[in-house]
Scaffold this motif. Structure first.
Motif, PDB file in Angstrom:
ATOM      1  N   GLY A  36       0.822  -1.202   0.000  1.00 44.89           N
ATOM      2  CA  GLY A  36       0.000   0.000   0.000  1.00 44.89           C
ATOM      3  C   GLY A  36       0.859   1.257   0.000  1.00 44.89           C
ATOM      4  N   PHE A  37       0.179   2.393  -0.128  1.00 39.28           N
ATOM      5  CA  PHE A  37       0.912   3.658  -0.180  1.00 39.28           C
ATOM      6  C   PHE A  37       1.538   3.996   1.172  1.00 39.28           C
ATOM      7  CE2 PHE A  37      -2.159   3.940  -3.662  1.00 39.28           C
ATOM      8  CZ  PHE A  37      -1.332   4.313  -4.704  1.00 39.28           C
ATOM      9  N   ARG A  38       0.909   3.557   2.265  1.00 45.11           N
ATOM     10  CA  ARG A  38       1.495   3.794   3.582  1.00 45.11           C
ATOM     11  C   ARG A  38       2.777   2.979   3.757  1.00 45.11           C
ATOM     12  NH1 ARG A  38      -2.213   6.528   6.758  1.00 45.11           N
ATOM     13  NH2 ARG A  38      -4.385   6.396   6.085  1.00 45.11           N
ATOM     14  N   GLN A  39       2.745   1.728   3.306  1.00 45.52           N
ATOM     15  CA  GLN A  39       3.942   0.896   3.399  1.00 45.52           C
ATOM     16  C   GLN A  39       5.070   1.453   2.530  1.00 45.52           C
ATOM     17  OE1 GLN A  39       0.890  -0.231   3.088  1.00 45.52           O
ATOM     18  NE2 GLN A  39       0.550  -1.585   4.829  1.00 45.52           N
ATOM     19  N   GLU A  40       4.694   2.033   1.394  1.00 47.51           N
ATOM     20  CA  GLU A  40       5.716   2.634   0.533  1.00 47.51           C
ATOM     21  C   GLU A  40       6.390   3.809   1.234  1.00 47.51           C
ATOM     22  OE1 GLU A  40       6.051   4.758  -3.883  1.00 47.51           O
ATOM     23  OE2 GLU A  40       4.149   4.677  -2.797  1.00 47.51           O
ATOM     24  N   ALA A  41       5.584   4.665   1.888  1.00 48.13           N
ATOM     25  CA  ALA A  41       6.155   5.808   2.601  1.00 48.13           C
ATOM     26  C   ALA A  41       7.027   5.355   3.761  1.00 48.13           C
ATOM     27  CB  ALA A  41       5.033   6.714   3.106  1.00 48.13           C
ATOM     28  N   SER A  42       6.651   4.250   4.420  1.00 52.44           N
ATOM     29  CA  SER A  42       7.457   3.756   5.537  1.00 52.44           C
ATOM     30  C   SER A  42       8.810   3.251   5.068  1.00 52.44           C
ATOM     31  CB  SER A  42       6.700   2.646   6.266  1.00 52.44           C
ATOM     32  OG  SER A  42       6.549   1.507   5.429  1.00 52.44           O
ATOM     33  N   ARG A  43       8.880   2.708   3.864  1.00 56.29           N
ATOM     34  CA  ARG A  43      10.153   2.207   3.343  1.00 56.29           C
ATOM     35  C   ARG A  43      11.024   3.341   2.807  1.00 56.29           C
ATOM     36  NH1 ARG A  43      10.699  -3.199   2.762  1.00 56.29           N
ATOM     37  NH2 ARG A  43       8.868  -4.468   3.230  1.00 56.29           N
ATOM     38  N   LEU A  44      10.388   4.338   2.201  1.00 58.89           N
ATOM     39  CA  LEU A  44      11.163   5.455   1.657  1.00 58.89           C
ATOM     40  C   LEU A  44      11.613   6.412   2.757  1.00 58.89           C
ATOM     41  CD1 LEU A  44       9.073   6.277  -1.546  1.00 58.89           C
ATOM     42  CD2 LEU A  44      11.206   4.990  -1.402  1.00 58.89           C
ATOM     43  N   LEU A  78     -10.892  20.810   7.284  1.00 61.59           N
ATOM     44  CA  LEU A  78     -10.815  19.713   6.317  1.00 61.59           C
ATOM     45  C   LEU A  78     -10.075  20.174   5.067  1.00 61.59           C
ATOM     46  CD1 LEU A  78     -14.401  18.195   6.689  1.00 61.59           C
ATOM     47  CD2 LEU A  78     -12.285  17.512   7.827  1.00 61.59           C
ATOM     48  N   ASN A  79      -8.803  20.435   5.260  1.00 65.46           N
ATOM     49  CA  ASN A  79      -7.927  20.860   4.165  1.00 65.46           C
ATOM     50  C   ASN A  79      -7.074  19.665   3.754  1.00 65.46           C
ATOM     51  OD1 ASN A  79      -6.141  22.024   2.400  1.00 65.46           O
ATOM     52  ND2 ASN A  79      -5.685  23.789   3.686  1.00 65.46           N
ATOM     53  N   PRO A  80      -7.281  19.111   2.556  1.00 66.93           N
ATOM     54  CA  PRO A  80      -6.523  17.912   2.162  1.00 66.93           C
ATOM     55  C   PRO A  80      -5.017  18.114   2.183  1.00 66.93           C
ATOM     56  CG  PRO A  80      -8.354  18.314   0.652  1.00 66.93           C
ATOM     57  CD  PRO A  80      -8.240  19.522   1.527  1.00 66.93           C
ATOM     58  N   GLN A  81      -4.544  19.309   1.879  1.00 67.78           N
ATOM     59  CA  GLN A  81      -3.105  19.545   1.846  1.00 67.78           C
ATOM     60  C   GLN A  81      -2.482  19.471   3.237  1.00 67.78           C
ATOM     61  OE1 GLN A  81      -2.558  23.283  -0.123  1.00 67.78           O
ATOM     62  NE2 GLN A  81      -3.084  22.493  -2.140  1.00 67.78           N
ATOM     63  N   LYS A  82      -3.253  19.817   4.280  1.00 65.32           N
ATOM     64  CA  LYS A  82      -2.726  19.781   5.639  1.00 65.32           C
ATOM     65  C   LYS A  82      -2.967  18.440   6.319  1.00 65.32           C
ATOM     66  CE  LYS A  82      -3.089  24.752   6.527  1.00 65.32           C
ATOM     67  NZ  LYS A  82      -3.643  25.801   7.427  1.00 65.32           N
ATOM     68  N   LEU A  83      -4.028  17.746   5.929  1.00 67.30           N
ATOM     69  CA  LEU A  83      -4.366  16.486   6.588  1.00 67.30           C
ATOM     70  C   LEU A  83      -3.688  15.288   5.940  1.00 67.30           C
ATOM     71  CD1 LEU A  83      -8.190  16.970   7.249  1.00 67.30           C
ATOM     72  CD2 LEU A  83      -6.292  17.377   8.806  1.00 67.30           C
ATOM     73  N   LYS A  89      -2.338   9.774   1.809  1.00 61.52           N
ATOM     74  CA  LYS A  89      -3.498   9.407   2.616  1.00 61.52           C
ATOM     75  C   LYS A  89      -3.559  10.298   3.855  1.00 61.52           C
ATOM     76  CE  LYS A  89      -4.357   5.906  -0.117  1.00 61.52           C
ATOM     77  NZ  LYS A  89      -5.555   5.859  -0.990  1.00 61.52           N
ATOM     78  N   LEU A  90      -4.650  10.160   4.622  1.00 60.96           N
ATOM     79  CA  LEU A  90      -4.767  10.925   5.859  1.00 60.96           C
ATOM     80  C   LEU A  90      -3.662  10.529   6.835  1.00 60.96           C
ATOM     81  CD1 LEU A  90      -8.638  10.846   6.422  1.00 60.96           C
ATOM     82  CD2 LEU A  90      -7.266  12.773   5.651  1.00 60.96           C
ATOM     83  N   LYS A  91      -3.157  11.502   7.570  1.00 65.34           N
ATOM     84  CA  LYS A  91      -2.049  11.253   8.485  1.00 65.34           C
ATOM     85  C   LYS A  91      -2.456  10.277   9.584  1.00 65.34           C
ATOM     86  CE  LYS A  91      -0.011  15.846   7.831  1.00 65.34           C
ATOM     87  NZ  LYS A  91       0.337  17.126   8.489  1.00 65.34           N
ATOM     88  N   CYS A  92      -1.544   9.379   9.912  1.00 68.30           N
ATOM     89  CA  CYS A  92      -1.801   8.397  10.974  1.00 68.30           C
ATOM     90  C   CYS A  92      -1.946   9.068  12.335  1.00 68.30           C
ATOM     91  CB  CYS A  92      -0.676   7.368  11.021  1.00 68.30           C
ATOM     92  SG  CYS A  92      -0.519   6.360   9.519  1.00 68.30           S
ATOM     93  N   CYS A  93      -1.302  10.234  12.526  1.00 63.08           N
ATOM     94  CA  CYS A  93      -1.330  10.894  13.828  1.00 63.08           C
ATOM     95  C   CYS A  93      -2.711  11.438  14.173  1.00 63.08           C
ATOM     96  CB  CYS A  93      -0.299  12.021  13.872  1.00 63.08           C
ATOM     97  SG  CYS A  93      -0.496  13.261  12.572  1.00 63.08           S
ATOM     98  N   LEU A  94      -3.641  11.450  13.218  1.00 67.75           N
ATOM     99  CA  LEU A  94      -5.003  11.889  13.529  1.00 67.75           C
ATOM    100  C   LEU A  94      -5.688  10.933  14.501  1.00 67.75           C
ATOM    101  CD1 LEU A  94      -6.256  13.032   9.999  1.00 67.75           C
ATOM    102  CD2 LEU A  94      -5.609  14.485  11.913  1.00 67.75           C
ATOM    103  N   ASN A  95      -5.204   9.706  14.586  1.00 66.28           N
ATOM    104  CA  ASN A  95      -5.804   8.727  15.496  1.00 66.28           C
ATOM    105  C   ASN A  95      -5.203   8.761  16.891  1.00 66.28           C
ATOM    106  OD1 ASN A  95      -7.635   7.675  13.661  1.00 66.28           O
ATOM    107  ND2 ASN A  95      -6.271   6.056  12.957  1.00 66.28           N
ATOM    108  N   TYR A  96      -4.087   9.462  17.074  1.00 61.98           N
ATOM    109  CA  TYR A  96      -3.381   9.396  18.355  1.00 61.98           C
ATOM    110  C   TYR A  96      -4.218   9.965  19.500  1.00 61.98           C
ATOM    111  CZ  TYR A  96       0.758   8.454  15.481  1.00 61.98           C
ATOM    112  OH  TYR A  96       1.653   7.912  14.592  1.00 61.98           O
ATOM    113  N   GLU A  97      -4.840  11.133  19.296  1.00 65.74           N
ATOM    114  CA  GLU A  97      -5.591  11.801  20.357  1.00 65.74           C
ATOM    115  C   GLU A  97      -7.099  11.686  20.166  1.00 65.74           C
ATOM    116  OE1 GLU A  97      -4.257  15.807  20.426  1.00 65.74           O
ATOM    117  OE2 GLU A  97      -2.238  15.323  21.133  1.00 65.74           O
TER     118      GLU A  97
END
Length: 221
Positions: A36-44, A78-83, A89-97
């Motif tokens: 997936g695209f998240r796994q790609e970002a984690s490797r890069l 709800l700004n796609p460029q910031k989120l 994809k949406l940032k994983c840190c949105l789930n932290y809090e």
């Protein structure tokens, strides 16, 4: 031994011919893995908007799905460029809090709460989750906001539940926010002119050319 190639794609890709060519070229077993695209970002890897290394490339291993509702609960724009993260994809840190916000929202009335007063009906415009404040405005005057505590909102809701109207929001409001009046400046007796102290220059009169006079004493050419 084998060589593993990771790739990202929206649909399934047929690599059978490519695998044969690679196996012949490298003389080893070839394996193609779609990630997936998240796994790609984690490797890069990379640097996030917070200035730190990406969570997915340092310590995060459980890639949970992130919905736009997580941003709404935290009252984020709800700004796609910031989120969106580096993966698009949406940032994983949105789930932290998110759990902290959900627990705090349980103590507050809903955002779509409507209050009925003798002065008119009022709708909720904004919520400060951790301060426990809610902003309400009358339907006929949406520019003036009344700041109420969550306990005061519940008091008005209890009165409305008895099919009665509360007196007014002003009796419960902690603060009333009025719209800012745009300041306009008018010209008073020409005071806005920067050249009002300068003396006007006199216009020069055009010089009238005198007609040449025949001077008898002038030398002849």
């Amino acid at each position: 031994s084998k060589a593993t190639f990771y790739y990202t794609a929206n649909d399934r890709v047929d690599f059978r011919q490519l695998i044969k060519d690679f196996a012949k070229q490298f003389s080893t077993r070839i394996e193609m893995k779609q990630v997936g695209f998240r796994q790609e970002a984690s490797r890069l890897g990379g640097i996030g908007s917070c200035g730190r290394e990406l969570c997915c490339s340092t310590w995060l291993t459980d890639f949970r799905s992130v919905n736009t509702s997580a941003a709404r609960y935290q009252q984020l724009s709800l700004n796609p460029q910031k989120l969106a993260g580096q993966c698009g994809k949406l940032k994983c840190c949105l789930n932290y809090e998110l759990d902290t916000y959900l627990d705090a929202l349980k103590e507050l009335p809903d955002m779509d709460t409507k209050l009925y007063t003798e002065k008119g009906d009022a709708f909720c415009q904004k919520i400060d989750i951790f301060k426990g404040l809610m902003w309400f405005a009358y339907t006929d005057n949406m520019a003036h906001w009344h700041v109420l505590k969550a306990e005061q909102v519940k008091e008005i809701m209890a009165v409305n539940k008895k099919k009665e109207r509360a007196s007014s929001l002003e009796d419960f409001a902690v603060e009333i926010i009025a719209p800012e009046v745009e300041k306009t400046f008018q010209n008073a007796m020409g005071q806005d002119s920067l050249t009002r102290f300068d003396q006007p220059k006199r216009k020069k009169k055009p010089n009238k050319k005198r007609k040449p006079t025949n001077d008898r004493n002038a030398p002849k050419k």
